[in-house]
Design a protein around this motif. Structure first.
Motif, short mmCIF file in Angstrom:
data_model
loop_
_atom_site.label_atom_id
_atom_site.label_comp_id
_atom_site.label_asym_id
_atom_site.label_seq_id
_atom_site.Cartn_x
_atom_site.Cartn_y
_atom_site.Cartn_z
N GLY A 11 0.84 -1.19 0.00
CA GLY A 11 0.00 0.00 0.00
C GLY A 11 0.87 1.24 0.00
O GLY A 11 2.11 1.16 0.00
N LEU A 12 0.23 2.39 0.04
CA LEU A 12 0.95 3.66 -0.07
C LEU A 12 1.93 3.88 1.08
O LEU A 12 3.05 4.31 0.85
N LYS A 13 1.54 3.57 2.30
CA LYS A 13 2.43 3.82 3.44
C LYS A 13 3.72 3.01 3.33
O LYS A 13 4.81 3.52 3.57
N GLU A 14 3.58 1.74 2.97
CA GLU A 14 4.79 0.92 2.81
C GLU A 14 5.61 1.41 1.63
O GLU A 14 6.85 1.44 1.70
N LEU A 15 4.95 1.83 0.55
CA LEU A 15 5.69 2.36 -0.60
C LEU A 15 6.47 3.62 -0.21
O LEU A 15 7.61 3.80 -0.64
N GLU A 16 5.89 4.46 0.62
CA GLU A 16 6.60 5.66 1.08
C GLU A 16 7.86 5.28 1.87
O GLU A 16 8.90 5.92 1.72
N LEU A 17 7.77 4.24 2.68
CA LEU A 17 8.95 3.79 3.44
C LEU A 17 10.01 3.18 2.53
O LEU A 17 11.21 3.37 2.74
N ILE A 18 9.59 2.45 1.51
CA ILE A 18 10.54 1.89 0.54
C ILE A 18 11.23 3.03 -0.20
O ILE A 18 12.45 3.02 -0.39
N HIS A 19 10.47 4.03 -0.60
CA HIS A 19 11.03 5.20 -1.27
C HIS A 19 12.05 5.89 -0.36
O HIS A 19 13.13 6.27 -0.82
N ALA A 20 11.73 6.01 0.92
CA ALA A 20 12.65 6.65 1.88
C ALA A 20 13.96 5.87 2.01
O ALA A 20 14.99 6.44 2.32
N SER A 21 13.92 4.56 1.74
CA SER A 21 15.13 3.74 1.79
C SER A 21 15.94 3.84 0.50
O SER A 21 16.94 3.14 0.34
#
Length: 139
Positions: A11-21
């Motif tokens: 979902g979007l929240k996990e995608l945002e964390l992946i992007h942050a990595s």
């Protein structure tokens, strides 16, 4: 080194964390998530992203299919689990092994498909918004 491509619907929240990595690792599991479930084929990842995520507030009413390559010799430690029909193959990675799992990702995590529910709203991060829009055009 031989690699195997795996998929992970997020979902979007996990995608945002992946992007942050910087697209290099999956975030740690939450306390109620003892297992990390990458799937073995894109068809199954699409099924999860479209049937489960689009109506889920926790997923930001969105489903993103990510693909990533793994060191094949490392993956041998995990048994492929079938959880339904012929396409429903996944790995069960204990949360405490996710750091080591992430260290065996070869290259970057990629977004291959994007799906939006009726209540979806774009992220505030402009770079991530551009990536999502570009992937949407290719989906």
């Amino acid at each position: 080194m031989k690699t195997t491509t795996l998929y992970r619907p997020v979902g979007l929240k996990e995608l945002e964390l992946i992007h942050a990595s910087e697209w290099t690792y999956f975030p740690p599991r939450l306390s109620w998530q003892p297992i990390f479930y990458p799937v073995m084929n894109e068809e199954y990842a699409i099924e999860i992203a479209t049937k489960w995520n689009l109506d889920d507030e926790g997923s930001g009413y969105s489903g993103f299919v990510t693909a990533f390559d793994m060191n094949e010799s490392f993956l041998k430690k995990y048994k492929v689990e079938n959880v339904g029909g012929p396409i429903h193959d996944e790995l069960w990675v204990p949360a405490e092994e996710l750091k080591e799992f992430n260290e065996n990702i070869v290259g970057e995590i990629r977004v291959t498909k994007t799906y939006f529910g009726k209540k979806y709203t774009s992220p505030e991060n402009e770079e991530l918004k551009r990536i999502i829009n570009k992937t949407q055009e290719l989906s």
